[in-house]
Scaffold this motif. Structure first.
Motif, PDB file in Angstrom:
ATOM      1  N   ASP A 106     -17.711  56.554 -74.886  1.00  0.00           N
ATOM      2  CA  ASP A 106     -17.554  56.873 -73.172  1.00  0.00           C
ATOM      3  C   ASP A 106     -16.105  57.021 -72.833  1.00  0.00           C
ATOM      4  OD1 ASP A 106     -19.977  58.013 -72.687  1.00  0.00           O
ATOM      5  OD2 ASP A 106     -20.697  56.273 -71.530  1.00  0.00           O
ATOM      6  N   GLY A 107     -15.332  56.698 -72.711  1.00  0.00           N
ATOM      7  CA  GLY A 107     -13.889  56.858 -73.269  1.00  0.00           C
ATOM      8  C   GLY A 107     -13.230  58.049 -73.799  1.00  0.00           C
ATOM      9  N   VAL A 108     -13.435  58.722 -74.380  1.00  0.00           N
ATOM     10  CA  VAL A 108     -13.099  59.335 -75.558  1.00  0.00           C
ATOM     11  C   VAL A 108     -13.249  60.931 -74.605  1.00  0.00           C
ATOM     12  CG1 VAL A 108     -13.473  60.838 -77.551  1.00  0.00           C
ATOM     13  CG2 VAL A 108     -14.165  58.302 -77.357  1.00  0.00           C
ATOM     14  N   SER A 109     -14.962  60.500 -73.821  1.00  0.00           N
ATOM     15  CA  SER A 109     -15.203  62.440 -72.883  1.00  0.00           C
ATOM     16  C   SER A 109     -14.562  61.854 -71.801  1.00  0.00           C
ATOM     17  CB  SER A 109     -17.156  61.999 -72.534  1.00  0.00           C
ATOM     18  OG  SER A 109     -17.961  61.863 -74.098  1.00  0.00           O
ATOM     19  N   THR A 110     -14.144  60.844 -71.325  1.00  0.00           N
ATOM     20  CA  THR A 110     -13.787  60.607 -69.775  1.00  0.00           C
ATOM     21  C   THR A 110     -12.017  60.913 -70.560  1.00  0.00           C
ATOM     22  OG1 THR A 110     -14.559  58.686 -69.610  1.00  0.00           O
ATOM     23  CG2 THR A 110     -12.396  58.900 -68.339  1.00  0.00           C
ATOM     24  N   ALA A 111     -11.500  61.118 -71.344  1.00  0.00           N
ATOM     25  CA  ALA A 111      -9.998  61.131 -71.411  1.00  0.00           C
ATOM     26  C   ALA A 111     -10.385  63.104 -71.769  1.00  0.00           C
ATOM     27  CB  ALA A 111      -9.651  60.679 -72.863  1.00  0.00           C
TER      28      ALA A 111
ATOM     29  N   SER B 223      -8.276  64.929 -68.603  1.00  0.00           N
ATOM     30  CA  SER B 223      -6.206  66.072 -69.257  1.00  0.00           C
ATOM     31  C   SER B 223      -7.034  67.345 -69.067  1.00  0.00           C
ATOM     32  CB  SER B 223      -6.890  65.706 -70.739  1.00  0.00           C
ATOM     33  OG  SER B 223      -6.286  64.677 -71.126  1.00  0.00           O
ATOM     34  N   ALA B 224      -8.509  67.715 -68.869  1.00  0.00           N
ATOM     35  CA  ALA B 224      -8.394  69.389 -68.958  1.00  0.00           C
ATOM     36  C   ALA B 224      -8.985  69.345 -66.782  1.00  0.00           C
ATOM     37  CB  ALA B 224     -10.321  69.383 -68.958  1.00  0.00           C
ATOM     38  N   ARG B 225      -9.458  68.461 -66.152  1.00  0.00           N
ATOM     39  CA  ARG B 225      -9.249  68.277 -64.932  1.00  0.00           C
ATOM     40  C   ARG B 225      -7.978  68.805 -64.206  1.00  0.00           C
ATOM     41  NH1 ARG B 225     -11.220  63.199 -61.142  1.00  0.00           N
ATOM     42  NH2 ARG B 225     -10.944  64.036 -59.111  1.00  0.00           N
ATOM     43  N   THR B 226      -6.386  67.569 -64.961  1.00  0.00           N
ATOM     44  CA  THR B 226      -5.352  67.949 -64.203  1.00  0.00           C
ATOM     45  C   THR B 226      -4.943  69.327 -64.917  1.00  0.00           C
ATOM     46  OG1 THR B 226      -4.411  67.119 -66.829  1.00  0.00           O
ATOM     47  CG2 THR B 226      -4.511  65.760 -65.173  1.00  0.00           C
ATOM     48  N   LEU B 227      -5.831  70.480 -65.366  1.00  0.00           N
ATOM     49  CA  LEU B 227      -4.688  71.944 -65.077  1.00  0.00           C
ATOM     50  C   LEU B 227      -5.553  72.461 -64.422  1.00  0.00           C
ATOM     51  CD1 LEU B 227      -5.147  70.936 -69.091  1.00  0.00           C
ATOM     52  CD2 LEU B 227      -2.579  70.716 -67.629  1.00  0.00           C
ATOM     53  N   VAL B 228      -6.723  72.186 -63.286  1.00  0.00           N
ATOM     54  CA  VAL B 228      -6.820  73.241 -62.663  1.00  0.00           C
ATOM     55  C   VAL B 228      -6.055  73.428 -61.661  1.00  0.00           C
ATOM     56  CG1 VAL B 228      -9.497  73.083 -60.643  1.00  0.00           C
ATOM     57  CG2 VAL B 228      -9.199  71.533 -62.477  1.00  0.00           C
ATOM     58  N   GLU B 229      -5.409  72.828 -61.265  1.00  0.00           N
ATOM     59  CA  GLU B 229      -4.511  73.552 -60.091  1.00  0.00           C
ATOM     60  C   GLU B 229      -3.706  74.512 -60.544  1.00  0.00           C
ATOM     61  OE1 GLU B 229      -0.308  71.027 -59.947  1.00  0.00           O
ATOM     62  OE2 GLU B 229      -2.260  70.042 -58.174  1.00  0.00           O
ATOM     63  N   LYS B 230      -3.622  74.375 -62.074  1.00  0.00           N
ATOM     64  CA  LYS B 230      -2.837  75.785 -63.308  1.00  0.00           C
ATOM     65  C   LYS B 230      -3.678  77.464 -63.383  1.00  0.00           C
ATOM     66  CE  LYS B 230       0.480  72.323 -64.224  1.00  0.00           C
ATOM     67  NZ  LYS B 230       1.666  72.334 -65.604  1.00  0.00           N
ATOM     68  N   GLU B 231      -4.826  76.362 -64.065  1.00  0.00           N
ATOM     69  CA  GLU B 231      -5.440  77.718 -63.774  1.00  0.00           C
ATOM     70  C   GLU B 231      -7.401  77.212 -63.941  1.00  0.00           C
ATOM     71  OE1 GLU B 231      -8.244  80.346 -64.721  1.00  0.00           O
ATOM     72  OE2 GLU B 231      -5.809  80.621 -65.545  1.00  0.00           O
ATOM     73  N   PRO B 232      -8.007  78.017 -62.311  1.00  0.00           N
ATOM     74  CA  PRO B 232      -9.230  77.803 -62.341  1.00  0.00           C
ATOM     75  C   PRO B 232     -10.006  77.377 -63.377  1.00  0.00           C
ATOM     76  CG  PRO B 232      -7.988  79.067 -60.283  1.00  0.00           C
ATOM     77  CD  PRO B 232      -7.032  79.075 -61.971  1.00  0.00           C
TER      78      PRO B 232
ATOM     79  N   ILE C  65      -5.783  69.986 -74.371  1.00  0.00           N
ATOM     80  CA  ILE C  65      -6.216  69.598 -73.763  1.00  0.00           C
ATOM     81  C   ILE C  65      -6.411  68.613 -74.977  1.00  0.00           C
ATOM     82  CG2 ILE C  65      -8.580  68.824 -73.379  1.00  0.00           C
ATOM     83  CD1 ILE C  65      -9.117  71.694 -72.153  1.00  0.00           C
ATOM     84  N   LEU C  66      -6.278  68.286 -76.278  1.00  0.00           N
ATOM     85  CA  LEU C  66      -6.838  67.478 -77.291  1.00  0.00           C
ATOM     86  C   LEU C  66      -5.837  66.833 -77.004  1.00  0.00           C
ATOM     87  CD1 LEU C  66      -8.527  69.731 -79.594  1.00  0.00           C
ATOM     88  CD2 LEU C  66     -10.020  67.675 -78.971  1.00  0.00           C
ATOM     89  N   ASP C  67      -4.614  66.997 -77.471  1.00  0.00           N
ATOM     90  CA  ASP C  67      -3.223  66.261 -77.931  1.00  0.00           C
ATOM     91  C   ASP C  67      -2.763  65.677 -76.550  1.00  0.00           C
ATOM     92  OD1 ASP C  67      -2.858  68.291 -79.678  1.00  0.00           O
ATOM     93  OD2 ASP C  67      -1.005  69.343 -78.856  1.00  0.00           O
ATOM     94  N   ASP C  68      -3.390  65.935 -75.150  1.00  0.00           N
ATOM     95  CA  ASP C  68      -2.936  65.249 -74.174  1.00  0.00           C
ATOM     96  C   ASP C  68      -4.179  64.327 -74.149  1.00  0.00           C
ATOM     97  OD1 ASP C  68      -1.718  64.891 -72.045  1.00  0.00           O
ATOM     98  OD2 ASP C  68      -4.315  65.072 -70.570  1.00  0.00           O
ATOM     99  N   ALA C  69      -4.854  64.393 -74.257  1.00  0.00           N
ATOM    100  CA  ALA C  69      -6.472  63.182 -74.701  1.00  0.00           C
ATOM    101  C   ALA C  69      -6.283  62.282 -75.630  1.00  0.00           C
ATOM    102  CB  ALA C  69      -8.277  64.097 -74.374  1.00  0.00           C
ATOM    103  N   LEU C  70      -5.585  62.744 -76.674  1.00  0.00           N
ATOM    104  CA  LEU C  70      -5.543  61.548 -77.962  1.00  0.00           C
ATOM    105  C   LEU C  70      -3.970  60.660 -77.767  1.00  0.00           C
ATOM    106  CD1 LEU C  70      -5.751  64.190 -80.933  1.00  0.00           C
ATOM    107  CD2 LEU C  70      -7.252  62.293 -79.973  1.00  0.00           C
ATOM    108  N   LYS C  71      -3.248  61.330 -76.926  1.00  0.00           N
ATOM    109  CA  LYS C  71      -2.569  60.734 -76.146  1.00  0.00           C
ATOM    110  C   LYS C  71      -3.192  59.294 -75.277  1.00  0.00           C
ATOM    111  CE  LYS C  71       0.938  64.442 -75.814  1.00  0.00           C
ATOM    112  NZ  LYS C  71       1.860  64.816 -74.331  1.00  0.00           N
ATOM    113  N   ASN C  72      -4.227  59.402 -75.047  1.00  0.00           N
ATOM    114  CA  ASN C  72      -4.799  58.692 -74.032  1.00  0.00           C
ATOM    115  C   ASN C  72      -5.709  57.792 -74.762  1.00  0.00           C
ATOM    116  OD1 ASN C  72      -3.678  59.353 -71.118  1.00  0.00           O
ATOM    117  ND2 ASN C  72      -4.061  61.343 -71.757  1.00  0.00           N
ATOM    118  N   LEU C  73      -6.430  57.866 -75.742  1.00  0.00           N
ATOM    119  CA  LEU C  73      -6.692  56.955 -76.449  1.00  0.00           C
ATOM    120  C   LEU C  73      -6.068  56.233 -77.058  1.00  0.00           C
ATOM    121  CD1 LEU C  73      -9.483  60.159 -77.935  1.00  0.00           C
ATOM    122  CD2 LEU C  73      -9.393  58.455 -76.307  1.00  0.00           C
ATOM    123  N   TYR C  74      -6.917  54.270 -77.656  1.00  0.00           N
ATOM    124  CA  TYR C  74      -6.546  53.778 -78.203  1.00  0.00           C
ATOM    125  C   TYR C  74      -7.648  53.191 -79.065  1.00  0.00           C
ATOM    126  CZ  TYR C  74      -9.898  51.570 -74.292  1.00  0.00           C
ATOM    127  OH  TYR C  74     -11.099  50.997 -73.365  1.00  0.00           O
ATOM    128  N   ASP C  75      -7.081  52.198 -79.842  1.00  0.00           N
ATOM    129  CA  ASP C  75      -8.303  51.781 -81.258  1.00  0.00           C
ATOM    130  C   ASP C  75      -9.438  51.028 -80.644  1.00  0.00           C
ATOM    131  OD1 ASP C  75      -8.943  52.136 -83.397  1.00  0.00           O
ATOM    132  OD2 ASP C  75      -8.405  49.688 -83.316  1.00  0.00           O
TER     133      ASP C  75
END
Length: 977
Positions: free
Chosen positions: A198-203, A207-216, A183-193
């Motif tokens: 709130d954008g940090v929380s959204t990222a 990132s976690a939401r995209t993984l739901v289909e693999k692990e509930p 989750i952390l690695d994927d979220a950091l890729k989507n952050l910018y200076d």
């Protein structure tokens, strides 16, 4: 300094002596210098620190090769000496130099020497250190090296890696199969200076939401990450804290509750009486850890539609909301603080959940807490438009509506006052439809109303067409629901293939209030009068033809629903004071209505999944505790409730009906490893509902001893010692044993309970009803109501957006057998969440995880029949039929009547084929696939009558690819929300 000593070695002795003397003076001078740090501390002036800082700047520009290193050493020594000389000249006797002055001199020397690139590197170095210092001052101990975050006040600070690692770690606590690093690695890729806070929380959330289909379990992770932004929004508005982690909420929730109540009263959102509670005690009773129980869908639903807000800023947090609801329901209790804590514990644990209007409005200044309102529309213009006005007022405060339109005269009926002819029911229903659209439950959700019409009404054939998309749009109602109110006599005529006569209620007014044998006798008398010409306006049709049209319209438009008049009345505890003329919006409420009484019902649901033990047993003791507290909460609603119209208040205070239901039935079966399509599931439906019925009746009787009986108790079935189970005999007697088949077994001490009711009475005229629970089951993260699983993997769309829904029980079982992987996910996507076509899945799991369209409808009807014997009202029963055709519909709905059901709800029908998938990574199945064969045995027609020939019950488009009659994820559907 090195350079000084090199110079001495090449000069004459005299020059060397002079140089040494000068250097000694300089060393003496700068040794007496002191540096003032930014925190005002003093330190010895150390030129080597200047050298190190400049060296870093040079290396950053020129690298650290051997050639560059030699040049850098020479220049750094020279520039450092120049800076030292500058301060010695300024302060020859020693003194204090500020650190910023030294850094300014470094920049100046570099620029004057033509080293602009190095000067720039030094400036950046200096700014970076300033940024890090500022971060530490703000409590940021692990700042990101390059990403700054823009906070709500506009201040830019470094991204606090330490904090987001804590947030993600907390979100993953106690959950198997989740990876915080992913989750952390994927979220950091989507952050910018400069990213907003709130954008940090959204990222992180996305990132976690995209993984739901693999692990509930990522659904829980996503919800916990979402709470970071929720807490920031609410705590800032309440001026409690700028932000907080979950663990910090143990200290902040009590403060937030006090601030919330004060702010809510100030903004005129909350009842000022809430300030009279012991808020300190309530704050200490809040359980922050219960925030971990939300799935993403549940929490997002609360945020979007339930939390109180001001100018679109939600200042309510999940546990504060539950406490607000609990406080609102405890307002009239003598020990209100203790009762509020008791109610809060039940709600926040998800053992029980109040209905949506109660969650919306409890504790507010306008506490409209009731779910359902039932009205009878009289046959005069003033009464008709008065009923439409009542609809608008009730809908404004989030009430669902059921209107009985049977008394209104039919098309072509004589109007004495004008000497003209009536336009019938349909034009008025168009007005009702548009009123529901205009008054959309206070802007919180779509207005919802259902019109009921008895099957003998002359307008019934046009009534069946109301939801069609063809024909005169002035005689269509595209937004409202419709339902048939079907007498037993009509169903008998269908079975016996006899004629059926349609009348106008202006000619047969008493039919509206008759049922059972009295209805049959009077109806047959009217038929004879019509045949003799004494009644001019009538029409005779073949009962099977009308039945076929009813089923065809149900298939084509999803309406009108089919509900049964006689069982609703013959088994009603209140038949001594009136007649049930219709059900409600969701077909689970069966209460008397008339011109002067608008029936009201107050709903809540027991989460059955929370009452199954680890070993898969029903926890009867816990059910007793939950039901006892729940019935008390529901009874409190009646006295606290805001009534938009006086007829509703009069009726509710007189009869005091409540409707306790269930949800999470499918989840409970999963915990018990019991397939829905099994006799064991039918028995569980029976036993679980028996326990809830027993303790609900007991609780209402105990409340009667404490608070008094409801006003119209005398003469009721309760007062005669006739409980819901006993009322079955009334239905069997009136209908005839050849037209009904019901189970009458029991396991609990019902004789003792009968004696208790006779001795103490009842606080509530009606106690049980199973509602759809579409939204509140989302909040609790369980299957809605008594429904089987829709699909094991699908995307649900509702007013809060789109959410990936995965069956966590199935995933757990597949993981235990080493079968859960990317290929399995892909296969489930391809097969629309069905386990049946996937060869790798063992047969026992295929049976357990059969979805709603793979469970034959007979199992839904059988389970519902077993529940119905315990319920004094009804249940919202959706019927799922795969490969739908006329014969299947005929058999299913006949069976529903034959098994003694009072009502049915939506038909969810799936065609015989499904379209090709274009978004699934698969190389071997890119073709139209056949629908899945049912896993249970086909239904046998329960009736003794001859089977109808197939041609009589064919539907248009049979066998073609058709959509659901009502999509499970339709954002406009009341049952889906």
């Amino acid at each position: 300094m090195l350079k000084a000593w090199r110079t001495i070695a090449t000069q004459t002795d005299e020059q060397a002596l002079q140089a040494m003397a000068q250097d000694s003076m300089n060393n003496t001078a700068h040794s007496t210098l002191q540096v003032m740090k930014r925190n005002s501390d003093l330190a010895v002036f150390d030129p080597s620190k200047i050298s190190v800082a400049m060296s870093k700047a040079f290396i950053a520009v020129e690298g650290d090769s051997a050639n560059a290193s030699s040049r850098i050493h020479e220049l750094v020594d020279q520039f450092t000496q120049n800076i030292v000389d500058t301060f010695v000249r300024r302060l020859p006797a020693g003194g204090i130099v500020h650190i910023e002055d030294i850094q300014d001199q470094v920049e100046l020397v570099l620029m004057r020497s033509g080293e602009q690139k190095v000067a720039r590197a030094y400036v950046l170095y200096r700014e970076e250190h300033a940024r890090l210092r500022a971060a530490k001052e703000q409590g940021i101990h692990k700042p990101h090296p390059s990403i700054n975050v823009t906070h709500l006040d506009g201040v830019r600070l470094p991204l606090d890696l330490g904090r987001i690692e804590t947030i993600v770690s907390e979100a993953c606590e106690g959950l198997a199969g989740v990876d915080k690093k992913l989750i952390l690695d994927d979220a950091l890729k989507n952050l910018y200076d400069g990213v907003p806070v709130d954008g940090v929380s959204t990222a992180l959330t996305m990132s976690a939401r995209t993984l739901v289909e693999k692990e509930p379990n990522y659904s829980y992770v996503t919800a916990r990450l979402l709470q970071d932004s929720l807490r920031r929004e609410a705590l800032n508005f309440l001026d409690v804290a700028p932000e907080a982690t979950l663990h910090e909420m143990a200290d902040l929730y009590p403060k937030a509750l006090i601030a919330y109540v004060a702010k809510g009263i100030e903004l005129e959102h909350l009842d000022p009486k809430l300030a009279e509670f012991d808020l300190v005690a309530l704050g200490q009773a809040i359980k922050p850890e219960n925030d971990n129980n939300f799935t993403y869908l549940g929490l997002q639903t609360l945020y979007d539609r339930y939390f109180i807000h001001s100018n679109n800023v939600r200042y309510e947090l999940p546990q504060v909301m539950f406490m607000r609801v609990a406080m609102g329901l405890a307002l009239n209790e003598a020990n209100r603080t203790e009762r509020a804590i008791e109610f809060y514990n039940l709600l926040s644990s998800f053992d029980y959940m109040a209905s949506t209007p109660t969650l919306f409005n409890s504790g507010t200044r306008r506490p409209q807490l009731s779910s359902c309102y039932l009205t009878t529309v009289p046959d005069d213009l003033e009464g008709i438009y008065g009923a439409i006005k009542d609809n608008a007022l009730l809908s404004k405060w989030a009430g669902g509506l059921g209107n009985d339109w049977t008394p209104v005269r039919a098309l072509g009926s004589y109007i004495k006052g004008t000497n003209g002819k009536s336009q019938g029911v349909v034009p008025f229903l168009k007005v009702v439809n548009d009123t529901a659209v205009a008054v959309n439950q206070g802007g919180k959700r779509k207005g919802a109303v259902c019109a009921y019409l008895e099957t003998w009404h002359m307008d019934v054939e046009e009534f069946l067409d109301l939801r069609k998309n063809t024909g005169d749009d002035r005689r269509r109602t595209h937004d409202m629901n419709t339902a048939n109110w079907v007498p037993d006599l009509f169903m008998k005529r269908v079975f016996e293939d006899k004629a059926w006569t349609l009348f106008s209620p202006s000619d047969t007014p008493d039919l509206h209030d008759l049922y059972g044998k009295a209805f049959e006798a009077r109806y047959e008398a009217y038929e004879e009068m019509a045949q003799n010409g004494q009644i001019k306006l009538s029409k005779q049709v073949r009962a099977k033809d009308l039945w076929r049209k009813m089923l065809s319209m149900l298939f084509e438009t999803g309406h009108p629903w089919i509900t049964f008049k006689d069982p609703c009345n013959l088994r009603s505890p209140q038949q001594h004071v009136g007649v049930v003329h219709s059900s409600n919006l969701c077909t689970e409420i069966t209460l008397n209505t008339n011109r002067d009484e608008i029936a009201v019902c107050n709903l809540g649901s027991v989460n059955l999944a929370q009452h199954v033990t680890e070993s898969g047993e029903l926890d009867v003791d816990k059910i007793r505790n939950t039901v006892t507290v729940a019935v008390r909460m529901l009874d409190n609603v009646i006295d606290i409730n805001y009534y938009a119209v006086p007829q509703a208040r009069n009726s509710n205070l007189k009869h005091r009906p409540v409707g306790l239901g269930i949800m999470g039935f499918q989840d409970a079966l999963y915990k018990m490893k019991t397939p829905y399509a099994s006799e064991a599931a039918v028995i569980f439906a029976d036993r679980s509902m028996e326990a809830i019925s027993y303790f609900a009746i007991q609780a209402s009787s105990d409340l009667a001893a404490e608070r008094g009986r409801y006003e119209s108790y005398e003469g009721s079935l309760w007062s005669q010692g006739i409980l819901p189970l006993d009322s079955l005999s009334k239905l069997v007697e009136a209908r005839g044993a050849q037209f009904i088949e019901v189970d009458t077994s029991s396991t609990l001490a019902w004789d003792e309970l009968r004696q208790q009711v006779l001795a103490q009475g009842m606080r509530n005229s009606n106690v049980m009803a199973i509602a759809p629970t579409a939204t509140i089951s989302n909040i609790c993260g369980v299957s809605q109501s008594i429904e089987p699983t829709y699909q094991n993997l699908y995307v649900k769309s509702n007013l809060s957006g789109e959410f990936t829904v995965v069956n966590p029980y199935m995933v757990h079982d597949l993981k235990a057998r080493g079968l859960w992987d990317e290929v399995m996910v892909n296969d489930l996507k391809y097969y629309d969440g069905s386990a049946q076509p996937i060869d790798r899945i063992p047969d026992d799991l295929k049976e357990l995880y059969a979805n709603a369209f793979e469970v034959e409808p007979r199992w839904l009807v059988d389970a519902a029949s077993r529940r119905q014997k315990w319920i004094d009202q009804a249940q919202s029963l959706n019927l799922y039929i795969s490969g739908v055709n006329g014969k299947k519909l005929d058999v299913t709905y006949r069976m529903a009547w034959f098994r003694g059901l009072k009502t049915t709800y939506y038909l969810r029908a799936m065609g015989a084929t499904s379209v090709e998938k274009s978004t699934v990574s698969r190389s071997t199945h890119n073709a139209v696939s056949s629908s899945i064969e049912p896993v249970a045995a086909p239904v046998a027609a329960p009736a003794p009558a001859p089977k109808p020939v197939r041609d009589e019950f064919e539907l248009a488009g049979e066998g073609a690819a058709v959509p659901l009659a009502c999509s499970i994820d339709n954002p406009d559907c009341e049952a889906c929300q």
